[in-house]
Design an enzyme around this catalytic site. Structure first.
Site: not given
Ligand SMILES: Cc1ncc(COP(=O)(O)O)c(C=O)c1O
Length: 430
Positions: A145, A241, A269
């Site tokens: 994701y 990511d 996060k």
């Molecule tokens: C691995 C990863 N990338 C990107 C995102 C997207 O981040 P945001 O919710 O701050 O837009 C998330 C959100 O859970 C994530 O877990």
């Protein structure tokens, strides 16, 4: 409808749906069993709801509260900044001091770019990769994701989760044109990645180095090193990511943990203790393109409130280095959970990577994206409700986040609660 323990939350939900689409602020929160709960405050590892219940919090705001709720150093730093201004739309000390801390903590981070969310930082990373390579398309892996933008909200959930190389649709209303820019490889299938790169026009490969969003699966140092070699050989930008792994797996995130350096990493996060901040860090020759015609914008980028929170958060983490202790705490939770499952004769599983724990019902083990999707998530939702009744707040989908405020006593109490909850679910009770 289960309202016996949550009458005030239930009433709030009935009310909020009249003014607020979905009653809460994201679709995922709206789906939390038994229905969205409403909270009044959190401190450390605890969170309190409007019905007067207190929970040990393993949701942690869906991940960002790695220091726990309201860490005093973060609260004091932000409180001191608040009367000095909320946003300047211009430079300030916290902006570069937090960036310096990121460069110090993250191996190979030569430059930092601030954004507000993981979703938009990933998009900025794609744009940088496209500009750098002169190519268009991105390779992502199944189950990963990378935010809710049209181009990458593909092949990660539901019936389309395993679709590759064609991107599986993530939502109604998705732009087919945007999806055209992404191709999908099965999780860690490097032959598939090679084949997609050979077709041409691949600017970047993006990967969650620990697949936290689908089963907390470790890519492993060897596979990541092979992916690194492949991307280098083909002139493709490798993006980690690290929205979940960053500053959580180690101070230097997955780069430090696995000893593999991508070209760019994306953080969000755990960098700013729940304040809305994201970052891209990595090679200066790629990131510095923003000085030379690659647009990176955002009214709220790098505002002093969130950067003050980030500076304080990174100071706490650099000083405390809680990583070994938290990995032990996660292992304690996993071992205890497995004992609980065995004691009650249920088929369920638990494992951890660093401080991130994954549990699942209805399967012996989760070793692949496919295993994850075969687990019995409907029964796991029943377990969530049974856990709520016993003072434990956990996410749908089996992930449990630990913070530095979760000590062994907290975890042992949660295991007692898990024991009761599993007995209830296995026995058909509540
Ligand atoms: C691995 C990863 N990338 C990107 C995102 C997207 O981040 P945001 O919710 O701050 O837009 C998330 C959100 O859970 C994530 O877990």
């Amino acid at each position: 409808m289960l309202i016996d323990q949550w009458p005030a939350s239930h009433a709030a939900w009935e009310r909020t749906r009249r003014s607020l689409a979905g009653g809460v602020s994201t679709g995922l929160r709206a789906q939390m069993p038994p229905h969205p709960l409403f909270f009044t405050r959190g401190e450390g590892s605890r969170i309190h709801d409007v019905d007067g219940n207190t929970y040990t919090d393993y949701v942690l705001g869906w991940g960002p509260l790695f220091l726990g709720h309201s860490h005093p150093e973060v609260v004091d730093a932000v409180a001191a900044q608040l009367p000095l201004g909320q946003t300047y739309g211009a430079g300030h000390a916290a902006e570069y001091e937090a960036a310096e801390r990121v460069c110090q903590a993250v191996p190979g981070a030569e430059r930092v770019l601030w954004s507000n969310t993981g979703t938009e930082a990933n998009q900025a990373a794609f744009r940088l990769a496209r500009a750098f390579t002169g190519r268009q398309r991105i390779v992502k892996f199944t189950g990963n994701y990378h935010g809710w933008s049209d181009n990458v909200l593909v092949s990660y959930r539901g019936s389309e989760a395993l679709s590759a190389p064609r991107p599986g649709v993530g939502t109604r209303g998705q732009s087919k044109a945007a999806m055209h820019d992404v191709v999908v490889a099965p999780w860690l299938d490097l032959d598939a990645v090679s084949a997609l790169i050979a077709e041409g026009d691949i600017a970047a490969v993006i990967v969650e180095p620990v697949l936290a969003n689908t089963g907390v699966l470790e890519a492993g140092a060897q596979r990541l090193a092979q992916l690194r070699e492949l991307c280098t050989a083909q002139g493709v930008v490798l993006i980690f990511d690290e929205v979940i792994t960053g500053f959580r797996l180690a101070l230097g995130g997955a780069r430090e943990h696995f000893g593999v350096l991508p070209d760019l990493s994306v953080y969000a996060k755990s960098i700013a203790s729940g304040f809305s901040l994201a970052a891209i860090a990595g090679r200066s020759d790629i990131i510095d393109q923003v000085e030379d015609g690659v647009v990176h914008a955002g009214t709220y980028n790098g505002n002093p409130i969130v950067l003050t929170a980030a500076r304080a958060t990174l100071d706490v983490l650099a000083r405390e280095r809680p990583y070994d202790r938290l990995a032990d705490s996660a292992a304690r939770l996993v071992t205890g959970a497995r004992e609980v499952f065995a004691r009650h004769g249920v088929t369920a599983t638990a494992h951890s990577v660093g401080p991130i724990v994954q549990m699942a019902w209805g399967c012996e083990e989760i070793r692949s994206v496919e295993d994850y999707h075969r687990a019995d998530w409907a029964t796991y939702d029943e377990l969530i409700v049974a856990l709520l009744r016993r003072g434990q707040f956990v996410l749908p989908g089996g992930r449990w986040y630990l913070s530095i405020a979760h000590d062994d006593d907290t975890i042992d109490a949660s295991l007692d609660a898990l024991d009761g909850a599993v007995a209830a679910v296995a026995g058909g009770g509540r």
